[in-house]
Design a protein around this motif. Structure first.
Motif, mmCIF file in Angstrom:
data_model
loop_
_atom_site.group_PDB
_atom_site.id
_atom_site.type_symbol
_atom_site.label_atom_id
_atom_site.label_comp_id
_atom_site.label_asym_id
_atom_site.label_seq_id
_atom_site.Cartn_x
_atom_site.Cartn_y
_atom_site.Cartn_z
ATOM 1 N N VAL A 177 -2.237 -0.492 3.231
ATOM 2 C CA VAL A 177 -0.936 0.110 3.526
ATOM 3 C C VAL A 177 -0.321 0.692 2.263
ATOM 4 C CG1 VAL A 177 1.438 -0.377 4.261
ATOM 5 C CG2 VAL A 177 -0.491 -1.342 5.543
ATOM 6 N N THR A 178 -0.425 -0.048 1.173
ATOM 7 C CA THR A 178 0.117 0.412 -0.109
ATOM 8 C C THR A 178 -0.573 1.689 -0.569
ATOM 9 O OG1 THR A 178 0.621 -1.880 -0.732
ATOM 10 C CG2 THR A 178 0.529 -0.251 -2.498
ATOM 11 N N GLU A 179 -1.895 1.720 -0.485
ATOM 12 C CA GLU A 179 -2.648 2.908 -0.891
ATOM 13 C C GLU A 179 -2.246 4.126 -0.077
ATOM 14 O OE1 GLU A 179 -6.650 1.694 -0.304
ATOM 15 O OE2 GLU A 179 -6.714 0.405 -2.081
ATOM 16 N N ARG A 180 -2.117 3.947 1.232
ATOM 17 C CA ARG A 180 -1.778 5.083 2.098
ATOM 18 C C ARG A 180 -0.373 5.598 1.806
ATOM 19 N NH1 ARG A 180 -5.117 8.032 2.784
ATOM 20 N NH2 ARG A 180 -3.831 9.102 4.341
ATOM 21 N N GLN A 181 0.576 4.680 1.585
ATOM 22 C CA GLN A 181 1.940 5.122 1.299
ATOM 23 C C GLN A 181 2.015 5.789 -0.064
ATOM 24 O OE1 GLN A 181 5.028 2.349 2.309
ATOM 25 N NE2 GLN A 181 6.563 3.393 1.067
ATOM 26 N N TRP A 182 1.278 5.252 -1.030
ATOM 27 C CA TRP A 182 1.292 5.836 -2.382
ATOM 28 C C TRP A 182 0.689 7.243 -2.366
ATOM 29 C CZ3 TRP A 182 -2.900 6.974 -5.753
ATOM 30 C CH2 TRP A 182 -2.531 7.304 -7.058
ATOM 31 N N ILE A 183 -0.412 7.404 -1.642
ATOM 32 C CA ILE A 183 -1.111 8.686 -1.651
ATOM 33 C C ILE A 183 -0.313 9.775 -0.953
ATOM 34 C CG2 ILE A 183 -2.455 8.596 0.497
ATOM 35 C CD1 ILE A 183 -3.859 9.494 -2.932
ATOM 36 N N THR A 184 0.554 9.389 -0.011
ATOM 37 C CA THR A 184 1.352 10.382 0.715
ATOM 38 C C THR A 184 2.770 10.510 0.153
ATOM 39 O OG1 THR A 184 2.002 8.703 2.351
ATOM 40 C CG2 THR A 184 0.061 10.038 2.850
ATOM 41 N N GLY A 185 3.100 9.718 -0.856
ATOM 42 C CA GLY A 185 4.435 9.767 -1.439
ATOM 43 C C GLY A 185 4.536 10.788 -2.551
ATOM 44 N N ASP A 187 5.683 9.772 -5.822
ATOM 45 C CA ASP A 187 5.519 9.123 -7.127
ATOM 46 C C ASP A 187 4.059 8.727 -7.298
ATOM 47 O OD1 ASP A 187 5.574 7.684 -9.440
ATOM 48 O OD2 ASP A 187 7.153 6.290 -8.827
ATOM 49 N N TYR A 188 3.307 9.527 -8.072
ATOM 50 C CA TYR A 188 1.889 9.262 -8.289
ATOM 51 C C TYR A 188 1.631 8.460 -9.559
ATOM 52 C CZ TYR A 188 0.745 12.733 -4.686
ATOM 53 O OH TYR A 188 0.623 13.425 -3.511
ATOM 54 N N SER A 189 2.677 7.894 -10.142
ATOM 55 C CA SER A 189 2.507 7.187 -11.407
ATOM 56 C C SER A 189 1.916 5.798 -11.198
ATOM 57 C CB SER A 189 3.864 7.042 -12.116
ATOM 58 O OG SER A 189 4.697 6.128 -11.404
ATOM 59 N N LEU A 190 1.376 5.253 -12.283
ATOM 60 C CA LEU A 190 0.840 3.893 -12.239
ATOM 61 C C LEU A 190 1.950 2.897 -11.958
ATOM 62 C CD1 LEU A 190 -1.497 1.921 -12.660
ATOM 63 C CD2 LEU A 190 -0.976 1.961 -15.109
ATOM 64 N N GLU A 191 3.094 3.107 -12.574
ATOM 65 C CA GLU A 191 4.215 2.201 -12.345
ATOM 66 C C GLU A 191 4.674 2.269 -10.890
ATOM 67 O OE1 GLU A 191 6.741 -0.721 -12.666
ATOM 68 O OE2 GLU A 191 5.327 -0.139 -14.237
ATOM 69 N N GLY A 192 4.612 3.469 -10.319
ATOM 70 C CA GLY A 192 4.966 3.613 -8.909
ATOM 71 C C GLY A 192 4.033 2.814 -8.024
ATOM 72 N N MET A 193 2.739 2.858 -8.317
ATOM 73 C CA MET A 193 1.759 2.102 -7.545
ATOM 74 C C MET A 193 1.978 0.608 -7.716
ATOM 75 S SD MET A 193 -0.698 1.963 -5.469
ATOM 76 C CE MET A 193 -2.449 1.862 -5.060
ATOM 77 N N ARG A 194 2.232 0.175 -8.937
ATOM 78 C CA ARG A 194 2.444 -1.252 -9.202
ATOM 79 C C ARG A 194 3.692 -1.748 -8.486
ATOM 80 N NH1 ARG A 194 4.554 -5.241 -12.210
ATOM 81 N NH2 ARG A 194 3.114 -6.724 -13.210
ATOM 82 N N GLU A 195 4.768 -0.975 -8.546
ATOM 83 C CA GLU A 195 6.017 -1.372 -7.901
ATOM 84 C C GLU A 195 5.856 -1.435 -6.381
ATOM 85 O OE1 GLU A 195 10.600 0.282 -7.379
ATOM 86 O OE2 GLU A 195 9.334 1.040 -9.002
ATOM 87 N N LEU A 196 5.155 -0.452 -5.824
ATOM 88 C CA LEU A 196 4.924 -0.424 -4.380
ATOM 89 C C LEU A 196 4.077 -1.619 -3.955
ATOM 90 C CD1 LEU A 196 5.587 1.383 -1.939
ATOM 91 C CD2 LEU A 196 3.407 2.551 -2.324
ATOM 92 N N THR A 197 3.068 -1.949 -4.738
ATOM 93 C CA THR A 197 2.231 -3.109 -4.447
ATOM 94 C C THR A 197 3.061 -4.383 -4.424
ATOM 95 O OG1 THR A 197 0.305 -2.073 -5.503
ATOM 96 C CG2 THR A 197 0.236 -4.453 -5.217
ATOM 97 N N SER A 198 3.887 -4.567 -5.441
ATOM 98 C CA SER A 198 4.723 -5.757 -5.530
ATOM 99 C C SER A 198 5.683 -5.836 -4.355
ATOM 100 C CB SER A 198 5.506 -5.743 -6.849
ATOM 101 O OG SER A 198 6.322 -6.886 -6.957
#
Length: 216
Positions: A177-185, A187-198
Motif C-alpha cells: 500500500v505504501t509503495e503504491r501511494q508513494w509511486i502515485t503521489g 513527493d518522490y523523496s526518500l524522506e517522503g517514503m520513510r514518513e509514509l511507511t511510518s
C-alpha cells in the motif's frame, strides 16, 4: 581475545566486483533514462565497453539487472530484522528494520548509485508490468525468509504456528500500500517514503482492531 582482520579480496575479485558494479550502474542509468523495454543488453555492455558475453557472466538478463539494486536493500533488510534486539515484539522489529533501512539506504548502495537514482529505478519497476510481476514474486520469497527469521527469534515452529507468516503478510501488505501511494503521489523523496511507511505502520493496529465508521 585476539581478533583477526578478514583478508582483503584479491585483485581478481576486486576487478570482478568493479565490472559488476559498472554494468549495474550503466543498466540503471539506461533503464531510468530511456525505459526498461527500450534498453538492450548490447547497450548496457557497450556503455561499460565490454562484450555481451561479459554481461551474461554477471547477470542472467535485463530483469536480474533491473532488480539488483532492490535485491541489495532487501537482503540488508532481512539481516536487519535478524539483528534487532530480542526484546522487541515481532512487528516492532519489522518496523524498526525497515525504517532504519530507508535511513541507511545511501550506505547500502553508495558504491553503485545515488539514492535519487535508486528511487527512480523503483518507479521504473512499479510502472513496468514484467518487472512488477518479478518484484511481487521476489517479495513473496522475501516474506517467507522473514517469517523464518521471526520464528527463529521467537523460538517457534513456523509450520505449526501461523503467527510468523501472518505477521509478515500484514507487514508486506502495508508495504505494498505504501509503495503504491508513494509511486502515485507527488513527493518522490526518500524522506517522503520513510514518513509514509511510518504513518501506514502506525495505522495497522487501528485498521485491524478498531471501528472505521465516523464517531466510533
Amino acid at each position: 581475545m585476539e581478533t583477526t582482520t578478514p583478508p582483503r579480496p584479491g585483485l581478481r575479485e576486486m576487478k570482478k566486483r568493479r565490472t559488476h558494479d559498472e554494468l549495474l550502474r550503466a543498466a540503471v542509468h539506461l533503464f531510468t533514462s530511456q525505459g526498461y523495454e527500450r534498453t538492450t543488453v548490447d547497450e548496457i555492455a557497450e556503455a561499460v565497453d565490454v562484450s555481451q558475453r561479459t554481461f551474461f557472466r554477471y547477470f542472467a538478463g535485463k530483469e536480474e539487472a533491473a532488480l539488483a539494486l532492490e535485491g541489495i536493500t532487501v537482503r540488508r533488510f532481512v539481516e536487519g530484522v535478524r539483528a534487532r534486539p530480542a526484546h522487541e515484539a515481532p512487528m516492532e522489529a519489522l518496523r524498526q528494520a525497515v525504517l532504519e533501512g530507508w535511513s541507511s539506504l545511501s550506505e547500502a548502495i553508495e558504491s553503485i548509485a545515488s539514492v535519487e537514482l535508486y528511487l527512480r529505478m523503483y518507479r521504473v519497476i512499479e510502472s513496468t508490468p514484467v518487472l512488477l510481476a518479478a518484484h511481487l514474486r521476489r517479495s513473496a520469497e522475501t516474506e517467507e525468509a522473514i517469517a523464518r527469521v521471526l520464528a527463529e527469534r521467537e523460538g517457534l515452529d513456523m509450520d505449526a504456528d501461523p503467527r510468523p507468516r501472518l505477521a509478515v503478510a500484514v507487514f508486506g501488505a502495508v508495504m505494498r500500500v505504501t509503495e503504491r501511494q508513494w509511486i502515485t503521489g507527488e513527493d518522490y523523496s526518500l524522506e517522503g517514503m520513510r514518513e509514509l511507511t511510518s504513518r501506514h505502520l502506525d495505522q495497522v493496529g487501528p485498521a485491524l482492531l478498531g471501528g472505521w465508521r465516523a464517531g466510533t
